[in-house]
Design a protein around this motif. Structure first.
Motif, PDB file in Angstrom:
ATOM      1  N   THR A  99       3.786  -3.910   1.821  1.00  0.00           N
ATOM      2  CA  THR A  99       4.926  -3.006   1.927  1.00  0.00           C
ATOM      3  C   THR A  99       4.884  -1.987   0.807  1.00  0.00           C
ATOM      4  O   THR A  99       4.432  -2.297  -0.305  1.00  0.00           O
ATOM      5  N   SER A 109      10.952  -8.922   7.102  1.00  0.00           N
ATOM      6  CA  SER A 109      11.344  -7.676   7.762  1.00  0.00           C
ATOM      7  C   SER A 109      11.031  -6.449   6.920  1.00  0.00           C
ATOM      8  O   SER A 109      10.984  -5.328   7.438  1.00  0.00           O
ATOM      9  N   GLU A 110      10.821  -6.642   5.630  1.00  0.00           N
ATOM     10  CA  GLU A 110      10.537  -5.523   4.732  1.00  0.00           C
ATOM     11  C   GLU A 110       9.043  -5.249   4.591  1.00  0.00           C
ATOM     12  O   GLU A 110       8.647  -4.361   3.855  1.00  0.00           O
ATOM     13  N   TYR A 111       8.217  -6.013   5.285  1.00  0.00           N
ATOM     14  CA  TYR A 111       6.766  -5.813   5.273  1.00  0.00           C
ATOM     15  C   TYR A 111       6.338  -5.222   6.606  1.00  0.00           C
ATOM     16  O   TYR A 111       6.684  -5.759   7.660  1.00  0.00           O
ATOM     17  N   ASN A 112       5.595  -4.129   6.571  1.00  0.00           N
ATOM     18  CA  ASN A 112       5.256  -3.452   7.812  1.00  0.00           C
ATOM     19  C   ASN A 112       3.782  -3.532   8.180  1.00  0.00           C
ATOM     20  O   ASN A 112       3.391  -3.035   9.245  1.00  0.00           O
ATOM     21  N   TRP A 114       0.575  -6.325   8.525  1.00  0.00           N
ATOM     22  CA  TRP A 114       0.299  -7.760   8.579  1.00  0.00           C
ATOM     23  C   TRP A 114      -1.138  -8.023   8.974  1.00  0.00           C
ATOM     24  O   TRP A 114      -1.726  -7.283   9.774  1.00  0.00           O
TER      25      TRP A 114
END
Length: 124
Positions: A99, A109-112, A114
């Protein structure tokens, strides 16, 4: 192409050590906070550890504190998860995430960005 590729998973016995690696490509590695999450069979994905974008700060989940350590090597655009004293409850698919948010976050949810995950199985 932005990509995170994990490796290093496998089958180990309780008490063993394992080091996971995550190689980042297609992104300015130094601008991203990096993290490890895991999903155990039948459970929600959970936070494991994170390191800030300036690599000055880390945060580890209580369940792994003192046993796992998140590390980075900027020269290789790689983040590691050193896992010691493994327990059967550490069995899970481990995911690397990134992120651009500043600071430390344990919220997926704050990591976009993966990776695909790597399986770790701890069993005797």
């Amino acid at each position: 192409q932005v990509q995170l590729v994990e490796s290093g998973g496998g089958l180990v016995q309780p008490g063993d050590s394992l080091r996971l690696s995550c190689v980042a490509s297609g992104l300015p590695f130094g601008d991203y906070a990096m993290a490890w999450f895991r999903r155990a069979p039948g459970k929600e994905r959970e936070f494991v550890a994170t390191v800030s974008s300036n690599r000055a700060s880390t945060l580890h989940a209580d369940s792994v504190k003192g046993r796992f350590t998140i590390l980075t090597t900027s020269a290789k655009n790689t983040v590691y998860l050193q896992m010691n004293a493994l327990k059967s409850e550490d069995t899970a698919v481990y995911y690397c995430a990134a992120t651009r948010m500043l600071g430390l976050s344990r919220y997926e949810s704050e990591y976009n960005i993966w990776g695909q995950g790597t399986q770790v199985t701890v069993s005797s």
